[in-house]
Design a protein around this motif. Structure first.
Motif, PDB file in Angstrom:
ATOM      1  N   ASN A  25     -66.761 -12.155  -3.698  1.00 32.12           N
ATOM      2  CA  ASN A  25     -67.157 -10.792  -4.075  1.00 32.12           C
ATOM      3  C   ASN A  25     -65.999 -10.029  -4.711  1.00 32.12           C
ATOM      4  OD1 ASN A  25     -69.914 -10.650  -3.381  1.00 32.12           O
ATOM      5  ND2 ASN A  25     -69.407 -10.515  -1.213  1.00 32.12           N
ATOM      6  N   ARG A  26     -64.798 -10.235  -4.212  1.00 29.23           N
ATOM      7  CA  ARG A  26     -63.631  -9.596  -4.832  1.00 29.23           C
ATOM      8  C   ARG A  26     -63.432 -10.100  -6.252  1.00 29.23           C
ATOM      9  NH1 ARG A  26     -61.391 -10.300   0.447  1.00 29.23           N
ATOM     10  NH2 ARG A  26     -60.502 -12.304  -0.199  1.00 29.23           N
ATOM     11  N   GLY A  27     -63.601 -11.401  -6.457  1.00 27.99           N
ATOM     12  CA  GLY A  27     -63.408 -11.988  -7.775  1.00 27.99           C
ATOM     13  C   GLY A  27     -64.412 -11.489  -8.790  1.00 27.99           C
ATOM     14  N   ASP A  43     -69.098  -6.030   5.163  1.00 25.45           N
ATOM     15  CA  ASP A  43     -67.708  -6.250   4.758  1.00 25.45           C
ATOM     16  C   ASP A  43     -67.514  -7.534   3.954  1.00 25.45           C
ATOM     17  OD1 ASP A  43     -67.193  -3.943   6.185  1.00 25.45           O
ATOM     18  OD2 ASP A  43     -66.542  -5.010   7.992  1.00 25.45           O
ATOM     19  N   VAL A  44     -68.296  -8.558   4.240  1.00 22.99           N
ATOM     20  CA  VAL A  44     -68.136  -9.848   3.562  1.00 22.99           C
ATOM     21  C   VAL A  44     -69.059  -9.976   2.367  1.00 22.99           C
ATOM     22  CG1 VAL A  44     -68.387 -12.353   3.810  1.00 22.99           C
ATOM     23  CG2 VAL A  44     -67.324 -11.002   5.644  1.00 22.99           C
ATOM     24  N   PHE A  45     -70.336  -9.641   2.578  1.00 19.82           N
ATOM     25  CA  PHE A  45     -71.339  -9.853   1.531  1.00 19.82           C
ATOM     26  C   PHE A  45     -71.684  -8.586   0.758  1.00 19.82           C
ATOM     27  CE2 PHE A  45     -71.892 -13.149   4.712  1.00 19.82           C
ATOM     28  CZ  PHE A  45     -71.985 -14.304   3.935  1.00 19.82           C
ATOM     29  N   GLY A  46     -71.177  -7.449   1.206  1.00 24.37           N
ATOM     30  CA  GLY A  46     -71.454  -6.193   0.515  1.00 24.37           C
ATOM     31  C   GLY A  46     -72.901  -5.766   0.595  1.00 24.37           C
ATOM     32  N   THR A  87     -57.425 -20.949  -6.284  1.00 19.57           N
ATOM     33  CA  THR A  87     -56.851 -20.798  -4.956  1.00 19.57           C
ATOM     34  C   THR A  87     -57.549 -21.752  -3.988  1.00 19.57           C
ATOM     35  OG1 THR A  87     -58.439 -19.110  -4.269  1.00 19.57           O
ATOM     36  CG2 THR A  87     -56.471 -18.349  -5.452  1.00 19.57           C
ATOM     37  N   ASP A  88     -57.021 -21.828  -2.757  1.00 19.84           N
ATOM     38  CA  ASP A  88     -57.634 -22.697  -1.748  1.00 19.84           C
ATOM     39  C   ASP A  88     -59.075 -22.287  -1.475  1.00 19.84           C
ATOM     40  OD1 ASP A  88     -55.310 -24.129  -1.537  1.00 19.84           O
ATOM     41  OD2 ASP A  88     -54.595 -23.115   0.278  1.00 19.84           O
ATOM     42  N   LEU A  89     -59.329 -20.984  -1.355  1.00 18.39           N
ATOM     43  CA  LEU A  89     -60.689 -20.519  -1.086  1.00 18.39           C
ATOM     44  C   LEU A  89     -61.609 -20.816  -2.266  1.00 18.39           C
ATOM     45  CD1 LEU A  89     -60.014 -17.081   0.656  1.00 18.39           C
ATOM     46  CD2 LEU A  89     -60.879 -19.182   1.719  1.00 18.39           C
ATOM     47  N   VAL A 112     -64.036 -19.615   7.777  1.00 13.96           N
ATOM     48  CA  VAL A 112     -63.919 -20.018   6.370  1.00 13.96           C
ATOM     49  C   VAL A 112     -65.102 -19.487   5.567  1.00 13.96           C
ATOM     50  CG1 VAL A 112     -63.921 -21.985   4.781  1.00 13.96           C
ATOM     51  CG2 VAL A 112     -62.516 -22.058   6.851  1.00 13.96           C
ATOM     52  N   THR A 113     -66.276 -19.511   6.167  1.00 13.82           N
ATOM     53  CA  THR A 113     -67.465 -18.973   5.492  1.00 13.82           C
ATOM     54  C   THR A 113     -67.254 -17.507   5.118  1.00 13.82           C
ATOM     55  OG1 THR A 113     -68.923 -20.496   6.688  1.00 13.82           O
ATOM     56  CG2 THR A 113     -69.941 -18.532   5.723  1.00 13.82           C
ATOM     57  N   LYS A 114     -66.758 -16.726   6.055  1.00 13.15           N
ATOM     58  CA  LYS A 114     -66.497 -15.309   5.785  1.00 13.15           C
ATOM     59  C   LYS A 114     -65.440 -15.144   4.691  1.00 13.15           C
ATOM     60  CE  LYS A 114     -67.446 -14.101  10.617  1.00 13.15           C
ATOM     61  NZ  LYS A 114     -66.833 -13.632  11.888  1.00 13.15           N
ATOM     62  N   ASP A 115     -64.354 -15.904   4.792  1.00 12.42           N
ATOM     63  CA  ASP A 115     -63.262 -15.770   3.820  1.00 12.42           C
ATOM     64  C   ASP A 115     -63.710 -16.158   2.413  1.00 12.42           C
ATOM     65  OD1 ASP A 115     -61.603 -14.945   5.843  1.00 12.42           O
ATOM     66  OD2 ASP A 115     -60.615 -16.894   6.098  1.00 12.42           O
TER      67      ASP A 115
END
Length: 392
Positions: free
Chosen positions: A95-97, A130-133, A19-21, A86-89
């Motif tokens: 982490n989701r992956g 939320d971003v880094f868990g 993906t783009d990210l 973008v850093t957050k995304d």
């Protein structure tokens, strides 16, 4: 006032459908890994080395989001990320992956230790969660032995007891305000395991003048293989169960070719270009068992990579980290990394602490890994661990 950051890493994976990210993360990681690999091998000439540049990215991303001004911009440049959104995304997607990976044991964990009586800035706390868990815990750094013990116990738990004593109690004192810890752990079994009974001692040429006997795994395997003239080397990629994890090994054609290979791998695109040559085939492989542990002074390495303001009192400007008016900076940073490769597969872990403050019916290529070589563990086309094995 001081801050500490700790990171652990482990891993190997490769997935399709970028993906783009994921592309942004891969390009960021390729650049950062090439630079860090070059600095670490330069600091350890002629030695076995393992490092996890990938595991340094999340805490640096957190610190970028905690900083302002030139310090913030310097960190984003080092990470090759354009802005905070973008850093957050990118890291949320990572982490989701990782949580969705199958077939191997891959874990990422993050924790922030905060001095007793202090709190994280509300916005930074939300992003860290939320971003880094990230978990958050208050500790009394004045009680340095107890605080270091708690941090080190958490590190051991996250890395299957592979990384021990990451934080020295002497590094903690009344000026320590926070310790940032990020852990990555990977354990995977080869898709096609080596037969233990076939492992035997074989020659390994440490140099033109030195040959030793080392336990060597032997087997014909369906792998990805390539001759890579621009690296003057051969290359194989072996998969782990689940087909989402792999190990790449690059073997110089010359006994004394590892230094020249290290120089060529300074180019962030060298490894990905070489991977484009890989094709599926049966290969007769002779691979030595190896285990490597490396401790890296990340403050020195990152400073050589033009991350300087983070470590400079008055210039770090970590103004979004804590609810305090104090001027914060990273006083020290260290990484401990570990990898072991055997007949079953591979296990790897890394921890960083930033103190803030033959022929058959067809031709079968033969790859006899009997001289110093480069290795890389991949996740989603990202090199999570890399290093050189000079003497198994």
């Amino acid at each position: 006032m001081k801050i500490i950051m700790c990171i652990f890493g482990l891993a190997a994976l490769a997935m399709a459908g970028e993906t783009d990210l994921q592309k942004i993360l891969r390009e960021s990681n390729d650049q950062f890994t090439a630079q860090m690999f070059s600095e670490v091998v330069k600091a350890n000439p002629g030695q076995n080395v393992v490092l996890s540049a990938f595991s340094v990215l999340p805490p640096l991303g957190q610190l970028a989001l905690a900083s302002v001004g030139e310090s913030h911009d310097e960190l984003l440049r080092a990470l090759a990320l354009p802005n905070d959104n973008v850093t957050k995304d990118v890291f949320a997607d990572l982490n989701r992956g990782v949580r969705a990976v199958k077939g191997v044991d891959l874990k990422m964990a993050s924790k922030i230790y905060v001095a007793k009586g202090l709190e994280l800035n509300d916005d930074f706390a939300a992003v860290s969660r939320d971003v880094f868990g990230s978990e958050v815990q208050n500790v009394d750094f004045v009680k340095s032995v107890e605080a270091a013990g708690a941090i080190n116990k958490w590190v051991e738990d996250q890395t299957n007891n592979r990384i021990k004593n990451l934080v020295d109690p002497d590094a903690l004192d009344e000026t320590t305000r926070s310790v940032l810890v990020n852990a990555i752990y990977f354990k995977g079994s080869w898709k096609d395991k080596f037969v233990k009974e076939r492992t035997m001692d074989r020659d390994f040429h440490v140099s033109k003048d030195k040959t030793i006997k080392v336990p060597t795994m032997i087997g014909k395997k369906d792998v990805r293989y390539a001759d890579v003239p621009e690296l003057d080397a051969k290359m194989i990629e072996m998969s782990y169960e689940g087909d989402q994890a792999s190990m790449i090994i690059i073997l110089p054609n010359q006994v004394d070719g590892i230094t020249a290979l290290e120089q060529k791998l300074k180019d962030p695109k060298a490894l990905s270009r070489a991977e484009e040559r890989l094709y599926n085939t049966e290969v007769e492989i002779y691979l030595p068992k190896f285990k490597i542990e490396t401790t890296t002074d990340l403050k020195e390495v990152l400073s050589n990579m033009n991350i300087k303001k983070l470590f400079t009192p008055g210039a770090a400007r970590l103004e979004n980290l804590l609810k305090t008016k104090e001027s914060l900076y990273v006083d020290a940073a260290i990484q401990k990394a570990f990898i072991e490769v055997n007949e079953e597969g591979a296990e790897a872990a890394a921890a960083n602490a930033f103190k803030i403050t033959t022929y058959s019916f067809h031709f079968v290529p033969k790859v006899e890994i009997n001289k110093p070589f480069f290795f890389s563990l991949k996740y989603n086309r990202n090199s999570m661990f890399s290093g050189v094995c000079v003497q198994p």
